[in-house]
Design an enzyme around this catalytic site. Structure first.
Site, PDB file in Angstrom:
ATOM      1  N   ILE A 112       0.940 -33.749 -11.742  1.00 15.98           N
ATOM      2  CA  ILE A 112       0.114 -34.855 -12.490  1.00 15.98           C
ATOM      3  C   ILE A 112       1.066 -35.840 -13.181  1.00 15.98           C
ATOM      4  O   ILE A 112       0.973 -37.237 -12.898  1.00 15.98           O
ATOM      5  CB  ILE A 112      -0.326 -34.251 -13.771  1.00 15.98           C
ATOM      6  CG1 ILE A 112      -1.510 -33.185 -13.327  1.00 15.98           C
ATOM      7  CG2 ILE A 112      -0.968 -35.102 -14.867  1.00 15.98           C
ATOM      8  CD1 ILE A 112      -2.381 -32.350 -14.444  1.00 15.98           C
ATOM      9  N   LYS A 151       5.196 -22.521   8.912  1.00 17.88           N
ATOM     10  CA  LYS A 151       4.043 -22.871   8.764  1.00 17.88           C
ATOM     11  C   LYS A 151       3.937 -24.434   8.261  1.00 17.88           C
ATOM     12  O   LYS A 151       4.783 -25.042   7.445  1.00 17.88           O
ATOM     13  CB  LYS A 151       3.640 -22.034   7.239  1.00 17.88           C
ATOM     14  CG  LYS A 151       3.344 -20.631   7.430  1.00 17.88           C
ATOM     15  CD  LYS A 151       2.093 -20.410   8.129  1.00 17.88           C
ATOM     16  CE  LYS A 151       1.896 -19.030   8.349  1.00 17.88           C
ATOM     17  NZ  LYS A 151       0.730 -18.898   9.420  1.00 17.88           N
ATOM     18  N   GLN A 156       0.973 -30.370   5.702  1.00 21.53           N
ATOM     19  CA  GLN A 156      -0.550 -31.111   5.944  1.00 21.53           C
ATOM     20  C   GLN A 156      -0.986 -31.267   4.663  1.00 21.53           C
ATOM     21  O   GLN A 156      -1.747 -32.525   4.473  1.00 21.53           O
ATOM     22  CB  GLN A 156      -1.367 -30.070   6.808  1.00 21.53           C
ATOM     23  CG  GLN A 156      -0.819 -29.977   8.383  1.00 21.53           C
ATOM     24  CD  GLN A 156      -1.748 -28.907   9.030  1.00 21.53           C
ATOM     25  OE1 GLN A 156      -3.102 -28.866   8.961  1.00 21.53           O
ATOM     26  NE2 GLN A 156      -1.147 -28.222   9.896  1.00 21.53           N
ATOM     27  N   GLY A 318      31.982 -28.405 -21.215  1.00 22.83           N
ATOM     28  CA  GLY A 318      31.048 -27.573 -21.642  1.00 22.83           C
ATOM     29  C   GLY A 318      30.596 -28.034 -23.290  1.00 22.83           C
ATOM     30  O   GLY A 318      31.329 -28.672 -23.742  1.00 22.83           O
ATOM     31  N   CYS A 345      37.557 -32.008 -19.959  1.00 23.62           N
ATOM     32  CA  CYS A 345      36.693 -32.301 -21.435  1.00 23.62           C
ATOM     33  C   CYS A 345      36.958 -31.029 -22.072  1.00 23.62           C
ATOM     34  O   CYS A 345      37.982 -30.874 -22.720  1.00 23.62           O
ATOM     35  CB  CYS A 345      35.651 -32.514 -20.940  1.00 23.62           C
ATOM     36  SG  CYS A 345      34.820 -33.441 -22.170  1.00 23.62           S
ATOM     37  N   GLN A 349      40.248 -29.488 -24.231  1.00 20.43           N
ATOM     38  CA  GLN A 349      40.275 -28.892 -25.741  1.00 20.43           C
ATOM     39  C   GLN A 349      40.695 -27.517 -26.004  1.00 20.43           C
ATOM     40  O   GLN A 349      41.348 -27.131 -26.725  1.00 20.43           O
ATOM     41  CB  GLN A 349      38.808 -29.241 -26.177  1.00 20.43           C
ATOM     42  CG  GLN A 349      38.370 -30.800 -26.097  1.00 20.43           C
ATOM     43  CD  GLN A 349      37.026 -31.075 -26.507  1.00 20.43           C
ATOM     44  OE1 GLN A 349      36.133 -30.152 -26.810  1.00 20.43           O
ATOM     45  NE2 GLN A 349      36.687 -32.428 -26.598  1.00 20.43           N
ATOM     46  N   HIS A 471      35.956 -37.004 -17.171  1.00 21.21           N
ATOM     47  CA  HIS A 471      35.598 -36.280 -16.031  1.00 21.21           C
ATOM     48  C   HIS A 471      35.802 -36.942 -14.744  1.00 21.21           C
ATOM     49  O   HIS A 471      34.974 -37.540 -14.154  1.00 21.21           O
ATOM     50  CB  HIS A 471      34.033 -36.187 -16.092  1.00 21.21           C
ATOM     51  CG  HIS A 471      33.470 -35.192 -17.475  1.00 21.21           C
ATOM     52  ND1 HIS A 471      33.186 -33.856 -17.131  1.00 21.21           N
ATOM     53  CD2 HIS A 471      33.303 -35.659 -18.627  1.00 21.21           C
ATOM     54  CE1 HIS A 471      32.987 -33.543 -18.196  1.00 21.21           C
ATOM     55  NE2 HIS A 471      32.962 -34.645 -19.190  1.00 21.21           N
ATOM     56  N   GLU A 473      35.784 -35.601 -12.149  1.00 20.86           N
ATOM     57  CA  GLU A 473      34.780 -35.148 -10.766  1.00 20.86           C
ATOM     58  C   GLU A 473      33.615 -36.201 -10.368  1.00 20.86           C
ATOM     59  O   GLU A 473      33.521 -36.360  -9.135  1.00 20.86           O
ATOM     60  CB  GLU A 473      34.380 -33.821 -10.993  1.00 20.86           C
ATOM     61  CG  GLU A 473      32.977 -33.622 -12.217  1.00 20.86           C
ATOM     62  CD  GLU A 473      33.679 -33.735 -13.427  1.00 20.86           C
ATOM     63  OE1 GLU A 473      34.887 -34.195 -13.771  1.00 20.86           O
ATOM     64  OE2 GLU A 473      33.064 -33.515 -14.470  1.00 20.86           O
TER      65      GLU A 473
HETATM   66  N1  GLN Z   1      31.772 -30.048 -26.390  1.00 18.42           N
HETATM   67  C1  GLN Z   1      32.926 -31.056 -26.263  1.00 18.42           C
HETATM   68  C2  GLN Z   1      32.686 -32.330 -26.883  1.00 18.42           C
HETATM   69  O1  GLN Z   1      31.674 -32.900 -27.131  1.00 18.42           O
HETATM   70  C3  GLN Z   1      33.293 -31.270 -24.632  1.00 18.42           C
HETATM   71  C4  GLN Z   1      32.158 -31.865 -23.827  1.00 18.42           C
HETATM   72  C5  GLN Z   1      32.232 -31.934 -22.397  1.00 18.42           C
HETATM   73  O2  GLN Z   1      33.053 -30.972 -21.801  1.00 18.42           O
HETATM   74  N2  GLN Z   1      31.750 -32.572 -21.661  1.00 18.42           N
HETATM   75  O3  GLN Z   1      33.713 -33.098 -27.150  1.00 18.42           O
END
Ligand code: GLN
Length: 500
Positions: A112, A151, A156, A318, A345, A349, A471, A473
């Protein structure tokens, strides 16, 4: 390129990785669908805030206009107001001088919430002329193992649904586990009203997702598109791409890298990280076996043997406290054992917390995100974050400049003093504790332009221990592996050759 997502969140920034996988971050600081990461990796182009819209964001903007009185007393409706807004988002790319917009609509035909998007692209076909719009339907053709047959019925049905809306697909791309016989393709062509040569088979590939463009090009998808748009048809230059794919298929060696994450079991939660690690492997003609280690499983010193059969350790980003002690434990092991380490990140920390606790002796050191009453807040909320109440789109986001100190591992990897990398965080290293940590061998190798934010840390007495607040990556591409991932995997390969 654009991804239009029918769900109601304004962006996926506030969504759980269980629901949505990784949140990708663009150079200009948008938190987006992870498909934008694929777009950047496959095309080498840079996406932006304009490359991802959700229903939520479209509705939000329409409702804001309504409140401002912009609609001058008219009844605000799905058609034309929502559909006009969607079309405007597609057409705004014209301002950037693009010739072709590739627009992907997420979800499944028949949903929807996806209807307004399909209606909008139907209208675009009418307005731009059918010869200037091509509809490609990506469809899943299931293989029933027990019966040994594929299938075509779901396809279809979805094409019938599209026709109901007024969209006649010009080509089908059939996702399938097994190859489709010519008979099946003919059947799809007949029932779906798509020319036989426009029924493309996208069978699961054996080695790497990067084989897919080659597979589609071999079937003539690129040519089909150029013919539709009456564009010149030079042959595709896939040499460099093919060489990269060959490199993945026939590596010279392999290496094992452990990733210690909160969502280790989820393939999509660390999509860009896994891809960037593989790119790092490609740079050394090595296949990387990624060992996914759930952080919780190594808390309290349990399961530590899982860390010893890998040649490099990576702790990704994280949020929240689950698994953090396991990450810290893994980092301690990497520091003490001289295992190549890359922290990203939250990974940075945690490395700072680990160092503060075990190398400096600051008992109970922590991040205030996780323990607000820690005696040693070595990681704390960024000043700009202090008075924020809204959670959506308010982190420190997007590309910022970082200055790298010459003579460091980071400098050796990047080969330059000034870089730009993408961020997504609220917390930062507390500068108050830096002198004590530096005294014990922690090295700040990257800082913000004003010198106030710690962006990269390293350890002096370690073969390769690097952690970044940003980051890396997100900027790694198969044809252009990120320098830090390249260096990290390179050191893991070395470590493997000379076990400690
Ligand atoms: N939680 C951590 C912060 O907010 C790290 C964030 C993260 O790893 N992207 O700074």
């Amino acid at each position: 390129m654009q991804k239009l997502d029918p769900y109601l969140n304004i962006d996926p920034g506030t969504m759980s990785p269980y629901q949505h996988g990784e949140v990708f971050v663009t150079e200009d600081g948008a938190e987006t669908d992870l498909d934008l990461g694929h777009y950047e990796r496959f095309t080498g182009l840079e996406m932006s805030r304009k490359s991802n819209y959700t229903s939520g964001r479209i509705y939000w903007e329409v409702l804001e206009k309504e409140r401002r009185g912009d609609y001058l007393g008219t009844t605000v409706q799905m058609i034309p107001h929502i559909t006009d807004e969607i079309k405007a988002k597609i057409r705004q790319l014209d301002d950037d001088g693009v010739d072709v917009v590739i627009c992907e609509i997420g979800g499944t035909v028949g949903d929807i919430e996806g209807l307004t998007f399909l209606e909008a692209i139907r209208q675009i076909g009418l307005e731009e002329g059918r010869e200037n719009v091509m509809y490609i339907h990506l469809t899943y053709v299931p293989y029933i193992k027990a019966a040994g047959e594929v299938k075509t019925k779901p396809t279809q049905q979805s094409v019938a649904k599209l026709r109901e809306i007024g969209i006649l697909p010009d080509a089908l791309i059939c996702r399938t586990e097994v190859d489709l016989s010519d008979d099946v393709r003919k059947k799809l062509s007949l029932f779906c009203n798509v020319p036989h040569h426009a029924v493309m088979v996208e069978q699961d590939v054996n080695h790497t997702i990067y084989e897919v463009p080659v597979v589609l090009s071999e079937q003539g998808l690129d040519d089909l598109i150029l013919v539709h748009f009456r564009l010149a048809r030079p042959s595709a230059h896939l040499e460099a791409w093919q060489a990269m794919v060959n490199n993945v298929i026939q590596p010279e060696g392999s290496v094992r890298i452990g990733v210690i994450g909160k969502y280790a079991e989820l393939q999509d939660a660390y999509k860009s990280i896994f891809e960037a690690i593989h790119h790092g492997g490609v740079a050394h003609r090595h296949r990387v076996e990624i060992v996914k280690i759930p952080a919780e499983e190594i808390e309290d010193g349990k399961g530590l043997d899982r860390l010893t059969n890998v040649s490099g350790l990576l702790v990704p980003g994280g949020f929240g406290n689950r698994g953090v002690e396991g990450k810290i434990r893994a980092i301690q092991s990497a520091r003490e054992e001289g295992t190549p380490f890359l922290g990203i990140c939250l990974g940075l920390q945690c490395a700072v917390i680990e160092f503060a606790r075990h190398a400096v002796g600051l008992d109970g050191a922590h991040s205030t995100e996780i323990d607000s009453s820690t005696p040693h807040p070595v990681v704390c909320l960024m000043e700009e974050q202090e008075d924020l109440a809204d959670m959506g789109g308010t982190m420190h986001l997007g590309a910022h400049t970082c200055f790298i100190k010459p003579g460091t591992c980071a400098y050796e990897a990047y080969g330059t003093e000034r870089i730009r990398e993408r961020h997504r965080h609220r917390y930062e290293v507390n500068l108050k504790y830096l002198p004590r940590m530096e005294e014990k061998g922690l090295l700040v190798s990257g800082r913000s332009e004003d010198g106030k934010l710690v962006k990269i840390i390293e350890l002096k007495d370690h073969p390769w221990f690097v952690a970044t607040q940003f980051h890396p990556e997100f900027k790694s591409q198969p044809l252009n592996p990120h320098p830090l991932f390249k260096a990290f995997v390179g050191h893991a390969i070395e470590k493997q050759a000379v076990p400690s």
